[in-house]
Design a protein around this motif. Structure first.
Motif, PDB file in Angstrom:
ATOM      1  N   ASP A 237       0.845  -1.194   0.167  1.00 23.68           N
ATOM      2  CA  ASP A 237       0.007   0.210   0.167  1.00 23.68           C
ATOM      3  C   ASP A 237       0.982   1.304   0.017  1.00 23.68           C
ATOM      4  OD1 ASP A 237       0.936   0.605   2.567  1.00 23.68           O
ATOM      5  OD2 ASP A 237      -0.890  -0.053   3.349  1.00 23.68           O
ATOM      6  N   LYS A 238       0.077   2.602   0.043  1.00 28.93           N
ATOM      7  CA  LYS A 238       1.185   3.737  -0.191  1.00 28.93           C
ATOM      8  C   LYS A 238       1.847   3.880   0.997  1.00 28.93           C
ATOM      9  CE  LYS A 238      -2.673   6.465   2.184  1.00 28.93           C
ATOM     10  NZ  LYS A 238      -1.613   7.131   3.283  1.00 28.93           N
ATOM     11  N   ASP A 239       1.766   3.169   2.053  1.00 33.36           N
ATOM     12  CA  ASP A 239       2.934   3.152   3.305  1.00 33.36           C
ATOM     13  C   ASP A 239       3.980   2.166   3.310  1.00 33.36           C
ATOM     14  OD1 ASP A 239       1.659   5.653   4.468  1.00 33.36           O
ATOM     15  OD2 ASP A 239      -0.036   4.274   5.156  1.00 33.36           O
ATOM     16  N   GLY A 240       3.733   1.297   2.187  1.00 34.48           N
ATOM     17  CA  GLY A 240       4.773   0.245   2.360  1.00 34.48           C
ATOM     18  C   GLY A 240       4.438  -0.882   2.772  1.00 34.48           C
ATOM     19  N   ASN A 241       3.013  -1.151   3.452  1.00 37.97           N
ATOM     20  CA  ASN A 241       2.653  -2.250   4.058  1.00 37.97           C
ATOM     21  C   ASN A 241       2.396  -3.407   2.987  1.00 37.97           C
ATOM     22  OD1 ASN A 241       2.969  -1.248   6.686  1.00 37.97           O
ATOM     23  ND2 ASN A 241       1.246  -0.039   6.136  1.00 37.97           N
ATOM     24  N   PRO A 242       2.710  -4.809   3.214  1.00 39.78           N
ATOM     25  CA  PRO A 242       2.098  -5.612   2.320  1.00 39.78           C
ATOM     26  C   PRO A 242       0.659  -5.695   2.172  1.00 39.78           C
ATOM     27  CG  PRO A 242       3.904  -6.494   3.698  1.00 39.78           C
ATOM     28  CD  PRO A 242       3.658  -5.191   4.199  1.00 39.78           C
ATOM     29  N   ILE A 243       0.259  -6.043   0.988  1.00 37.58           N
ATOM     30  CA  ILE A 243      -1.344  -6.180   0.771  1.00 37.58           C
ATOM     31  C   ILE A 243      -1.441  -7.829   1.041  1.00 37.58           C
ATOM     32  CG2 ILE A 243      -3.164  -6.423  -0.859  1.00 37.58           C
ATOM     33  CD1 ILE A 243      -2.366  -3.412   0.183  1.00 37.58           C
ATOM     34  N   GLN A 244      -2.421  -8.200   1.893  1.00 37.93           N
ATOM     35  CA  GLN A 244      -2.323  -9.616   1.953  1.00 37.93           C
ATOM     36  C   GLN A 244      -3.512 -10.182   1.228  1.00 37.93           C
ATOM     37  OE1 GLN A 244      -0.284 -11.306   3.984  1.00 37.93           O
ATOM     38  NE2 GLN A 244       0.471  -9.700   4.602  1.00 37.93           N
ATOM     39  N   THR A 245      -3.261 -11.041   0.329  1.00 39.64           N
ATOM     40  CA  THR A 245      -4.387 -11.786  -0.564  1.00 39.64           C
ATOM     41  C   THR A 245      -3.959 -13.144  -1.009  1.00 39.64           C
ATOM     42  OG1 THR A 245      -2.992 -11.230  -2.791  1.00 39.64           O
ATOM     43  CG2 THR A 245      -4.416  -9.360  -1.957  1.00 39.64           C
ATOM     44  N   ASP A 246      -4.733 -13.911  -1.312  1.00 43.98           N
ATOM     45  CA  ASP A 246      -4.303 -15.149  -1.841  1.00 43.98           C
ATOM     46  C   ASP A 246      -3.156 -15.462  -2.868  1.00 43.98           C
ATOM     47  OD1 ASP A 246      -5.917 -14.209  -4.098  1.00 43.98           O
ATOM     48  OD2 ASP A 246      -6.979 -16.268  -4.006  1.00 43.98           O
ATOM     49  N   ILE A 247      -3.063 -14.264  -3.650  1.00 44.34           N
ATOM     50  CA  ILE A 247      -1.960 -14.102  -4.640  1.00 44.34           C
ATOM     51  C   ILE A 247      -0.675 -14.538  -3.952  1.00 44.34           C
ATOM     52  CG2 ILE A 247      -0.636 -12.801  -6.247  1.00 44.34           C
ATOM     53  CD1 ILE A 247      -3.420 -11.255  -6.840  1.00 44.34           C
ATOM     54  N   GLU A 248      -0.062 -13.814  -2.809  1.00 47.11           N
ATOM     55  CA  GLU A 248       1.170 -14.106  -2.146  1.00 47.11           C
ATOM     56  C   GLU A 248       1.305 -15.453  -1.901  1.00 47.11           C
ATOM     57  OE1 GLU A 248      -0.767 -11.325  -1.933  1.00 47.11           O
ATOM     58  OE2 GLU A 248       1.009 -10.243  -2.937  1.00 47.11           O
ATOM     59  N   GLU A 249       0.307 -16.181  -1.567  1.00 44.47           N
ATOM     60  CA  GLU A 249       0.373 -17.677  -0.867  1.00 44.47           C
ATOM     61  C   GLU A 249       0.788 -18.644  -2.268  1.00 44.47           C
ATOM     62  OE1 GLU A 249      -3.597 -18.310   0.382  1.00 44.47           O
ATOM     63  OE2 GLU A 249      -3.428 -17.629   2.282  1.00 44.47           O
ATOM     64  N   CYS A 281       7.692   1.948  -1.551  1.00 42.81           N
ATOM     65  CA  CYS A 281       8.968   1.267  -1.143  1.00 42.81           C
ATOM     66  C   CYS A 281      10.034   2.029  -0.295  1.00 42.81           C
ATOM     67  CB  CYS A 281       9.801   0.824  -2.533  1.00 42.81           C
ATOM     68  SG  CYS A 281       8.637  -0.281  -3.453  1.00 42.81           S
ATOM     69  N   LEU A 282      10.050   3.275  -0.493  1.00 40.66           N
ATOM     70  CA  LEU A 282      10.924   3.920   0.311  1.00 40.66           C
ATOM     71  C   LEU A 282      10.280   4.402   1.656  1.00 40.66           C
ATOM     72  CD1 LEU A 282      11.823   6.966  -2.410  1.00 40.66           C
ATOM     73  CD2 LEU A 282      13.365   5.310  -1.266  1.00 40.66           C
ATOM     74  N   LYS A 283       9.042   4.681   1.862  1.00 34.50           N
ATOM     75  CA  LYS A 283       8.261   4.562   3.033  1.00 34.50           C
ATOM     76  C   LYS A 283       8.431   3.393   3.795  1.00 34.50           C
ATOM     77  CE  LYS A 283       4.747   8.139   2.498  1.00 34.50           C
ATOM     78  NZ  LYS A 283       3.342   8.338   2.694  1.00 34.50           N
ATOM     79  N   GLY A 284       8.300   2.293   3.165  1.00 31.72           N
ATOM     80  CA  GLY A 284       8.537   1.107   3.781  1.00 31.72           C
ATOM     81  C   GLY A 284       9.885   0.439   4.029  1.00 31.72           C
ATOM     82  N   GLU A 285      11.086   1.390   3.587  1.00 29.81           N
ATOM     83  CA  GLU A 285      12.254   1.278   3.899  1.00 29.81           C
ATOM     84  C   GLU A 285      12.666  -0.066   3.239  1.00 29.81           C
ATOM     85  OE1 GLU A 285      12.668   1.847   8.171  1.00 29.81           O
ATOM     86  OE2 GLU A 285      12.393   3.905   8.203  1.00 29.81           O
TER      87      GLU A 285
END
Length: 306
Positions: A237-249, A281-285
């Motif tokens: 998301d805009k703050d660099g937090n991962p989006i949890q979906t079934d795609i990542e699985e 990505c920069l916000k998420g370090e």
């Protein structure tokens, strides 16, 4: 002037003044391409060729410092924005290859992510380096790590995940990750001294859509979940937090939690359609170093209005 000095002067003249390729100079002077590269470096060191930083380049240096300070980076490299009719991915890929080539040695291992830009980086790097590049893949999707049809030489040793980027079920993904051949590559990832990744936006010409890995409906769904882009094909998301979906699985890719622990993570990305994703990505370090173009850099030092 002895024979070698004469060759150094001729090599520098043909390369910098006549704009001849290293290969053409090699053929004309009857010396190897490696010799041409060494002569060009010696010409620079000995003052045969002298460089002056233009006012424009000085502007880029100031821009780099602003990027470094704003986002707490180790380094940044900003290149001129290419004209509309050129290939922006190739321009930024060449810049990244030159940057990496200056910072690796014969014994260096680098990690490299998935995508069109990074495929170009690897191919450019493998044609300009004197010693073989040892590159470890961070994801599945073998084809994007292989030499392209335009490379006359490909001086690289590749250590690749023997798998596609995404599979049909999470059970299959889990089983494949337990395979010894997959685990051996995962262990190598932690030994690299430099990690090269790109950043993807949610635009319709994204590599993962072109390749049929994701669909436009997938991107719509991810956007509704708050995604602004991806890194290593994992959406944030805009703050660099991962989006949890079934795609990542179902994804065979180095986890973002692991990416944060790797040294010298270098992001290679540019373009208006990627600004939100790069900023995330920069916000998420996730990044230590950023290689981008001037227009993108200017956008990244503006205040975040989202």
């Amino acid at each position: 002037m002895n024979y070698e000095d004469s060759l150094i002067v001729k090599t520098a003249w043909y390369y910098y003044i006549e704009n001849m390729t290293q290969q053409k100079i090699s053929e004309m002077l009857g010396i190897s391409r490696m010799k041409v590269i060494k002569f060009l470096e010696k010409a620079r060191q000995d003052g045969v060729i002298q460089f002056k930083i233009s006012q424009e380049r000085s502007h880029h240096l100031q821009l780099e410092q602003k990027i470094i300070q704003k986002w707490n980076l180790k380094d940044a490299f900003v290149v001129p924005t290419p004209p509309d009719d050129s290939c922006p991915n190739d321009t930024i890929a060449k810049a990244a290859a030159m940057y990496i080539n200056d910072r690796i040695t014969e014994d260096t291992y680098i990690n490299i992510g998935y995508g069109d830009t990074l495929s170009r980086v690897l191919n450019h790097l493998a044609t300009m380096t004197e010693s073989p590049v040892s590159a470890v893949s961070l994801t599945g999707g073998v084809s994007y790590y292989l030499p392209n049809t335009f490379s006359s030489t490909f001086n690289a040793k590749l250590y690749l995940y023997p798998a596609p980027l995404i599979v049909s079920t999470k059970e299959l993904c889990s089983a494949m990750q337990k395979e010894p051949s997959m685990q051996s590559i995962s262990r190598m990832v932690n030994l690299a001294s430099m990690t090269i990744v790109s950043v993807g936006g949610l635009n319709e010409d994204a590599t993962v859509i072109k390749n049929g890995i994701f669909t436009k409906n997938d991107f719509l769904y991810l956007s509704m979940q708050g995604a602004v882009g991806d890194i290593l094909s994992q959406f944030i998301d805009k703050d660099g937090n991962p989006i949890q979906t079934d795609i990542e699985e179902r994804l065979l890719s180095t986890p973002l939690s692991t990416l944060r622990t790797l040294p010298n993570v270098t992001g290679v990305a540019s373009g208006k359609h990627k600004v939100k994703a790069i900023r995330a990505c920069l916000k998420g370090e996730y990044l230590d170093i950023l290689i981008t173009d001037e227009e993108t850099a200017l956008s990244l030092i503006e205040e975040d209005l989202d």
